[in-house]
Design an enzyme around this catalytic site. Structure first.
Site, PDB file in Angstrom:
ATOM      1  N   HIS A 170      52.909  24.789  33.279  1.00 50.31           N
ATOM      2  CA  HIS A 170      52.078  23.678  33.766  1.00 50.31           C
ATOM      3  C   HIS A 170      50.596  24.067  33.791  1.00 50.31           C
ATOM      4  O   HIS A 170      50.108  24.646  34.764  1.00 50.31           O
ATOM      5  CB  HIS A 170      52.550  23.307  35.174  1.00 50.31           C
ATOM      6  CG  HIS A 170      51.929  22.067  35.729  1.00 50.31           C
ATOM      7  ND1 HIS A 170      52.538  21.350  36.739  1.00 50.31           N
ATOM      8  CD2 HIS A 170      50.792  21.405  35.450  1.00 50.31           C
ATOM      9  CE1 HIS A 170      51.782  20.303  37.047  1.00 50.31           C
ATOM     10  NE2 HIS A 170      50.718  20.324  36.267  1.00 50.31           N
ATOM     11  N   PHE A 210      44.355  22.066  29.885  1.00 55.01           N
ATOM     12  CA  PHE A 210      43.264  22.679  29.118  1.00 55.01           C
ATOM     13  C   PHE A 210      42.205  21.662  28.685  1.00 55.01           C
ATOM     14  O   PHE A 210      41.268  22.008  27.979  1.00 55.01           O
ATOM     15  CB  PHE A 210      43.818  23.453  27.924  1.00 55.01           C
ATOM     16  CG  PHE A 210      44.398  24.803  28.298  1.00 55.01           C
ATOM     17  CD1 PHE A 210      44.290  25.295  29.594  1.00 55.01           C
ATOM     18  CD2 PHE A 210      45.043  25.592  27.356  1.00 55.01           C
ATOM     19  CE1 PHE A 210      44.813  26.534  29.941  1.00 55.01           C
ATOM     20  CE2 PHE A 210      45.565  26.831  27.684  1.00 55.01           C
ATOM     21  CZ  PHE A 210      45.454  27.302  28.983  1.00 55.01           C
ATOM     22  N   HIS A 215      55.308  14.380  38.446  1.00 52.87           N
ATOM     23  CA  HIS A 215      54.371  14.634  39.545  1.00 52.87           C
ATOM     24  C   HIS A 215      54.863  13.785  40.715  1.00 52.87           C
ATOM     25  O   HIS A 215      54.719  12.566  40.703  1.00 52.87           O
ATOM     26  CB  HIS A 215      52.969  14.220  39.090  1.00 52.87           C
ATOM     27  CG  HIS A 215      51.920  14.326  40.147  1.00 52.87           C
ATOM     28  ND1 HIS A 215      50.745  15.028  39.953  1.00 52.87           N
ATOM     29  CD2 HIS A 215      51.819  13.805  41.388  1.00 52.87           C
ATOM     30  CE1 HIS A 215      49.991  14.933  41.034  1.00 52.87           C
ATOM     31  NE2 HIS A 215      50.616  14.191  41.922  1.00 52.87           N
ATOM     32  N   HIS A 267      54.970  21.118  41.023  1.00 50.90           N
ATOM     33  CA  HIS A 267      54.168  21.571  42.171  1.00 50.90           C
ATOM     34  C   HIS A 267      54.679  21.076  43.534  1.00 50.90           C
ATOM     35  O   HIS A 267      54.020  20.316  44.230  1.00 50.90           O
ATOM     36  CB  HIS A 267      52.695  21.223  41.997  1.00 50.90           C
ATOM     37  CG  HIS A 267      52.409  19.863  41.412  1.00 50.90           C
ATOM     38  ND1 HIS A 267      52.967  18.705  41.873  1.00 50.90           N
ATOM     39  CD2 HIS A 267      51.587  19.510  40.387  1.00 50.90           C
ATOM     40  CE1 HIS A 267      52.504  17.682  41.171  1.00 50.90           C
ATOM     41  NE2 HIS A 267      51.676  18.145  40.263  1.00 50.90           N
ATOM     42  N   ASP A 301      49.464  25.128  37.643  1.00 51.05           N
ATOM     43  CA  ASP A 301      48.791  23.828  37.640  1.00 51.05           C
ATOM     44  C   ASP A 301      47.292  24.042  37.426  1.00 51.05           C
ATOM     45  O   ASP A 301      46.454  23.397  38.060  1.00 51.05           O
ATOM     46  CB  ASP A 301      49.064  23.066  38.947  1.00 51.05           C
ATOM     47  CG  ASP A 301      48.616  21.605  38.898  1.00 51.05           C
ATOM     48  OD1 ASP A 301      48.309  21.117  37.799  1.00 51.05           O
ATOM     49  OD2 ASP A 301      48.549  20.960  39.967  1.00 51.05           O
ATOM     50  N   HIS A 328      37.593  22.241  36.536  1.00 54.01           N
ATOM     51  CA  HIS A 328      36.554  21.215  36.696  1.00 54.01           C
ATOM     52  C   HIS A 328      35.192  21.895  36.738  1.00 54.01           C
ATOM     53  O   HIS A 328      35.040  22.969  37.336  1.00 54.01           O
ATOM     54  CB  HIS A 328      36.737  20.425  37.989  1.00 54.01           C
ATOM     55  CG  HIS A 328      37.918  19.507  37.974  1.00 54.01           C
ATOM     56  ND1 HIS A 328      38.013  18.406  37.154  1.00 54.01           N
ATOM     57  CD2 HIS A 328      39.083  19.541  38.685  1.00 54.01           C
ATOM     58  CE1 HIS A 328      39.164  17.787  37.366  1.00 54.01           C
ATOM     59  NE2 HIS A 328      39.830  18.461  38.276  1.00 54.01           N
ATOM     60  N   GLY A 346      42.097  19.511  41.938  1.00 49.56           N
ATOM     61  CA  GLY A 346      42.540  20.563  41.043  1.00 49.56           C
ATOM     62  C   GLY A 346      41.764  21.852  41.174  1.00 49.56           C
ATOM     63  O   GLY A 346      40.577  21.856  41.504  1.00 49.56           O
TER      64      GLY A 346
END
Length: 429
Positions: free
Chosen positions: A60, A63, A178, A231, A304, A308, A323
């Site tokens: 997970h 990219f 999710h 997750h 995960d 950013h 994230g």
């Protein structure tokens, strides 16, 4: 081409074999482990008593390419992966445009073939991840596409999820979700609890995850299909999965390092750097996630990895993107927060990061050090203690909740099919 990593501790989670000596790799495969030195090696690496393990596999990661190259590219993501000891990763489809048809996935695979680690991909369940029109999974019926998900968003409609499970079974694709009920996600700022009250935020209740987990487990049981839950973050979710497995439901589940290492209180000091979806939870939830990994309820560790740029995180918790990056800290977080707390043994940690994810993905040549398998190998120093400095990351982004934290265990070198793709040149602190 023959490479020897000499004077190492060897651990293969599949066989439980653990000894000291020299690992031999030849022509991209594991040739064996020996106590005798071999003189005809093209490359000899001094292991100096470190541990050699099967390369880690992350089911997970995000990219961001295409569309989010300012955050991460396939190239920068692959460099972050091997720096963290990951030799295989699975990329999520929530790019711009999304990975919702065969041609764009073929393009991604062609780019990835030139990069340091092996990249596999998941296609979107619905067109544009909009949750309305399901993609015909026939489009994904080629090597390199291992599953489907709308990750970043849940598959909210039960009919779509049931169809996805059935079609995933038909085409041999891992179907992942999710697990959050969007009607209960509210401001998506953080966990709903004592800390959100102090900060004057609504937060996301644990119930949002647990309702979706229960639904997907019921659908998997009713259809006889397999489901992979992404997750997992709450104690009740862990218990629901534990019971479902005991009842014979075909389910696998993952846990992220931030959910077994941190609690909602991290938001008070880390701000948006500790913001993700699902959010950090209570200490009781964190402990339950650890216990779930220890007893096999949660099958694997998945980062995960969600990069950013600084502007997307900002200072406003409400507006900041969800994230965190995780590839370059995952192993050390596992050693520090799972092994050092007495929750997992090294063998269990490697199982969660190597052999079990390989099994989930059907990669028989990966996640092991058995003779004849792919020489995907990581050399780690369990003695090394280091402080997280995101400015040194190979990732283009630095949004880690572990910034400045002291961790134990560090990747020293990574090999993919016998070729060295990463060497840690930073001296010990």
């Amino acid at each position: 081409m023959k490479t020897i990593i000499k004077h190492v501790h060897y651990l293969d989670p599949d066989t439980g074999r653990e000894q000291q000596g020299h690992l031999v790799m030849s022509d991209g495969c594991i040739s064996g482990f020996t106590g005798d030195m071999i003189s005809d090696a093209h490359e000899v690496v001094e292991g100096d008593g470190k541990w050699v393990l099967p390369g880690f596999i992350d089911v997970h990661v995000h990219f961001r390419e295409p569309g989010g190259e300012m955050k991460e590219t396939l190239e920068s993501g692959s460099k972050a992966a091997v720096a963290g000891g990951f030799t295989t990763v699975v990329c999520m489809p929530n790019t711009q445009p999304s990975l919702d048809h065969g041609e764009i996935l073929r393009q991604q695979l062609a780019k990835a073939a030139m990069l340091p680690c092996q990249m596999l991909f998941m296609g979107a369940v619905t067109r544009g991840l909009a949750g309305r029109e399901r993609v015909d999974f026939k489009e994904y019926n080629f090597p390199g596409v291992v599953g489907v998900t709308d990750d970043g968003r849940p598959i909210s409609e039960a009919r779509l999820m049931m169809e996805a499970l059935q079609e995933g079974k038909r085409y041999g694709l891992l179907v992942a979700n999710h697990c959050e009920d969007e009607s209960l996600m509210f401001d998506r700022s953080m966990n709903q609890g004592v800390v959100s009250e102090k900060l004057g935020l609504h937060g996301v209740p644990a119930l949002a995850e647990e309702l979706m987990v229960q639904r997907d487990l019921y659908l998997a049981g009713a259809t006889g299909c397999s489901v992979h839950l992404q997750h997992i973050s709450t104690a009740a979710s862990v218990e629901l999965i534990r019971r479902a497995k005991a009842e014979g439901v075909s389910v696998t589940a993952e846990a992220a390092p931030h959910h077994f290492a941190l609690t909602e209180y991290a938001v008070m000091t880390r701000g948006a750097m500790a913001k993700m979806s699902p959010p950090l939870r209570r200490e009781a939830d964190m402990r339950a996630v650890r216990e779930g990994l220890a007893d096999g309820t949660l099958d694997c560790i998945a980062t995960d990895h969600a990069p950013h740029e600084a502007a997307a995180k900002g200072e406003d918790l409400m507006k900041a993107a969800n994230g965190v990056v995780g590839l370059e800290t995952a192993f050390a977080a596992g050693v520090t927060h799972l092994i050092d707390t007495g929750t997992l043994s090294l063998k269990q940690l490697v199982t969660c990061m190597s052999s079990r994810p390989a099994a989930i993905l059907g990669l028989s040549q990966k996640g092991t050090l058995k003779t004849g398998t792919d020489a995907d190998v990581v050399l780690v120093d369990l003695r090394r203690r280091w402080t997280v400095d995101s400015s040194a990351f190979a990732s283009k982004s630095h949004n880690t909740p572990f910034e400045g934290m002291a961790l134990r265990g560090q990747v020293q070198g990574t090999w993919v099919r016998g070729k060295r793709v990463y060497e840690n040149r930073v001296s010990a602190e």
